[in-house]
Design a protein around this motif. Structure first.
Motif, PDB file in Angstrom:
ATOM      1  N   ALA A 178     -33.026 -38.990  -7.116  1.00 10.31           N
ATOM      2  CA  ALA A 178     -32.195 -38.171  -7.687  1.00 10.31           C
ATOM      3  C   ALA A 178     -32.432 -36.878  -8.244  1.00 10.31           C
ATOM      4  CB  ALA A 178     -31.354 -39.148  -8.706  1.00 10.31           C
ATOM      5  N   HIS A 179     -33.703 -36.678  -8.593  1.00 11.50           N
ATOM      6  CA  HIS A 179     -34.226 -35.381  -9.052  1.00 11.50           C
ATOM      7  C   HIS A 179     -34.310 -34.736  -7.703  1.00 11.50           C
ATOM      8  CE1 HIS A 179     -34.148 -36.537 -12.960  1.00 11.50           C
ATOM      9  NE2 HIS A 179     -35.108 -37.646 -13.028  1.00 11.50           N
ATOM     10  N   ALA A 180     -35.200 -35.486  -6.905  1.00 14.29           N
ATOM     11  CA  ALA A 180     -35.557 -34.460  -5.493  1.00 14.29           C
ATOM     12  C   ALA A 180     -34.559 -33.959  -4.791  1.00 14.29           C
ATOM     13  CB  ALA A 180     -36.377 -35.627  -4.627  1.00 14.29           C
ATOM     14  N   ILE A 181     -33.279 -34.586  -4.783  1.00 10.48           N
ATOM     15  CA  ILE A 181     -32.053 -34.375  -4.099  1.00 10.48           C
ATOM     16  C   ILE A 181     -31.617 -33.112  -4.975  1.00 10.48           C
ATOM     17  CG2 ILE A 181     -29.549 -34.788  -3.724  1.00 10.48           C
ATOM     18  CD1 ILE A 181     -30.498 -37.609  -3.433  1.00 10.48           C
ATOM     19  N   ALA A 182     -31.526 -33.145  -6.281  1.00 11.70           N
ATOM     20  CA  ALA A 182     -30.983 -31.886  -7.083  1.00 11.70           C
ATOM     21  C   ALA A 182     -31.973 -30.721  -6.988  1.00 11.70           C
ATOM     22  CB  ALA A 182     -30.937 -32.322  -8.505  1.00 11.70           C
ATOM     23  N   ASP A 183     -33.484 -30.851  -6.665  1.00 12.09           N
ATOM     24  CA  ASP A 183     -34.199 -29.992  -6.604  1.00 12.09           C
ATOM     25  C   ASP A 183     -34.558 -29.150  -5.516  1.00 12.09           C
ATOM     26  OD1 ASP A 183     -34.445 -30.225  -9.464  1.00 12.09           O
ATOM     27  OD2 ASP A 183     -36.333 -31.516  -9.142  1.00 12.09           O
ATOM     28  N   SER A 184     -33.943 -29.945  -4.457  1.00 14.51           N
ATOM     29  CA  SER A 184     -34.205 -29.473  -2.839  1.00 14.51           C
ATOM     30  C   SER A 184     -32.947 -29.063  -2.254  1.00 14.51           C
ATOM     31  CB  SER A 184     -35.179 -30.266  -2.278  1.00 14.51           C
ATOM     32  OG  SER A 184     -35.173 -30.162  -0.983  1.00 14.51           O
ATOM     33  N   GLN A 185     -32.898 -28.252  -0.999  1.00 14.57           N
ATOM     34  CA  GLN A 185     -31.749 -28.164  -0.158  1.00 14.57           C
ATOM     35  C   GLN A 185     -32.063 -29.019   1.179  1.00 14.57           C
ATOM     36  OE1 GLN A 185     -28.634 -27.300  -0.956  1.00 14.57           O
ATOM     37  NE2 GLN A 185     -29.756 -26.990  -3.170  1.00 14.57           N
ATOM     38  N   GLY A 186     -33.237 -29.590   1.186  1.00 15.48           N
ATOM     39  CA  GLY A 186     -33.601 -30.070   2.453  1.00 15.48           C
ATOM     40  C   GLY A 186     -32.597 -31.672   2.824  1.00 15.48           C
ATOM     41  N   THR A 233     -34.282 -49.497  -3.839  1.00 13.62           N
ATOM     42  CA  THR A 233     -35.078 -49.534  -4.967  1.00 13.62           C
ATOM     43  C   THR A 233     -36.590 -49.242  -4.911  1.00 13.62           C
ATOM     44  OG1 THR A 233     -35.370 -52.028  -4.508  1.00 13.62           O
ATOM     45  CG2 THR A 233     -33.735 -51.399  -5.912  1.00 13.62           C
ATOM     46  N   MET A 234     -36.784 -49.290  -3.539  1.00 16.72           N
ATOM     47  CA  MET A 234     -38.287 -48.747  -3.224  1.00 16.72           C
ATOM     48  C   MET A 234     -38.445 -47.268  -2.812  1.00 16.72           C
ATOM     49  SD  MET A 234     -40.626 -51.155  -3.011  1.00 16.72           S
ATOM     50  CE  MET A 234     -41.818 -50.693  -1.954  1.00 16.72           C
ATOM     51  N   GLY A 235     -37.069 -46.639  -2.856  1.00 18.32           N
ATOM     52  CA  GLY A 235     -37.222 -45.107  -2.924  1.00 18.32           C
ATOM     53  C   GLY A 235     -37.021 -44.386  -1.630  1.00 18.32           C
ATOM     54  N   TYR A 236     -36.560 -45.248  -0.502  1.00 18.14           N
ATOM     55  CA  TYR A 236     -36.874 -44.877   0.800  1.00 18.14           C
ATOM     56  C   TYR A 236     -35.346 -43.960   0.923  1.00 18.14           C
ATOM     57  CZ  TYR A 236     -40.517 -47.906   2.222  1.00 18.14           C
ATOM     58  OH  TYR A 236     -41.598 -48.779   2.488  1.00 18.14           O
ATOM     59  N   GLY A 237     -34.332 -43.892   0.160  1.00 17.79           N
ATOM     60  CA  GLY A 237     -33.230 -43.017   0.182  1.00 17.79           C
ATOM     61  C   GLY A 237     -32.113 -43.582  -0.819  1.00 17.79           C
ATOM     62  N   ILE A 238     -30.988 -42.931  -0.376  1.00 21.75           N
ATOM     63  CA  ILE A 238     -29.768 -43.378  -1.059  1.00 21.75           C
ATOM     64  C   ILE A 238     -28.875 -44.028  -0.300  1.00 21.75           C
ATOM     65  CG2 ILE A 238     -30.060 -41.307  -2.509  1.00 21.75           C
ATOM     66  CD1 ILE A 238     -27.554 -39.900  -1.090  1.00 21.75           C
TER      67      ILE A 238
END
Length: 296
Positions: A178-186, A233-238
């Motif tokens: 969630a933080h990575a999505i907010a901090d990046s436009q990739g 839950t392993m963080g592979y995506g949303i």
């Protein structure tokens, strides 16, 4: 057609090796090879490309595989149907509801003095197959989410529907994602349901509301939520998932709801029966369900 041949074909299609398939089928490699040849002669098509190691299904083999799997399953159902004198109440259910809704819901009807004998079947591949199972008597009820495709059956006079509860679809991911999505436009790694899954269609409205759909990059798909959830839950995506599937993980903080400004899509959990069925036990259970939930 001999269903033993189809079982041989399935074993070879899944192992891609004659030695492994013969071991599964408890026969010699030469016997298995001969039976595969007989099946190919009967169908008039080559099912395996034997030039490849491991073996590879031909186009004809790929077409036969899902049908053969269903025919073998139906054959076993037929054999069981004539040997079981006290058959269970059978629910054809979506895998997600079978794992996350059914056990707790069935507890409302538990009677220690007269425990219910129930069976749940999640092996059907499409909405139509679920309803064909109901019409053929292979199940007593369907446990489903109400959707456009199933509604055409529910609107018929020979079906009866009870709403058992509600669920909702929402976007989820781990806090770090969630933080990575907010901090990046990739690109945003996106985990989704396979097109054959009912939840694939039910999650489309959430997908259409995504604030930056052009950033979504599909990296994984699954037919059932139980395969999708660990990847999330392993963080592979949303992913878009039913709340019932992820509620505990959200409460623990393992997952977070993403895009809370988007409205969640509400889902109706329904139980369906065909009025042409004639099992007294199913009728008795249906009346108990109706008394608890009313008619939906």
């Amino acid at each position: 057609m001999n269903t033993d041949w189809l079982e041989d074909f399935i074993a070879l299609a899944e192992t891609r090796k004659f030695t492994a398939a013969a071991s599964l089928r408890e026969c010699s490699q030469s016997t298995l090879s001969r039976r595969i040849q007989l099946l190919e002669e009967h169908l008039g098509s080559s099912l395996f490309d034997r030039r490849c190691t491991p073996l590879k299904l031909t186009v004809a083999g790929q077409a036969l595989y899902p049908t053969s799997y269903e025919l073998v399953r139906l054959s076993r159902e037929c054999e069981r149907s004539v040997t079981v004198q006290d058959p269970p109440l059978t629910f054809a259910s979506l895998h997600t509801l079978a794992c996350n809704f059914f056990p707790q819901w069935l507890g409302h009807f538990h009677d220690e003095q007269a425990p219910l004998y129930t069976r749940i079947d999640t092996g059907h591949k499409s909405t139509e197959n679920y309803y064909m199972a109901l019409l053929s008597g292979r199940c007593d009820f369907i446990l489903f989410y109400r959707d456009t495709e199933s509604q055409r059956y529910c609107d018929r006079q020979d079906f009866e529907v009870i709403q058992l509860g509600k669920d909702e679809i929402l976007w989820v991911g781990i806090p770090a994602v969630a933080h990575a999505i907010a901090d990046s436009q990739g690109p945003i790694p996106w985990l989704t349901y396979a097109p054959s899954a009912q939840l694939h269609a039910l999650s489309r409205p959430q997908l259409s509301r995504h604030p930056t759909p052009q950033r979504l990059k599909r990296v994984f798909e699954a037919t059932v939520s139980e395969a999708l959830k660990p990847m999330v839950t392993m963080g592979y995506g949303i992913a878009c998932m039913p709340f019932s599937m992820v509620a505990e993980a959200i409460e623990r903080g393992d997952l977070v709801r993403l895009y809370p400004e988007l409205p969640a899509d509400h889902l109706e959990i329904i139980l369906v029966r065909w009025l042409g069925g004639n099992r007294d036990r199913a009728e008795t259970f249906w009346e108990k369900v109706k008394a608890r939930h009313g008619r939906g």
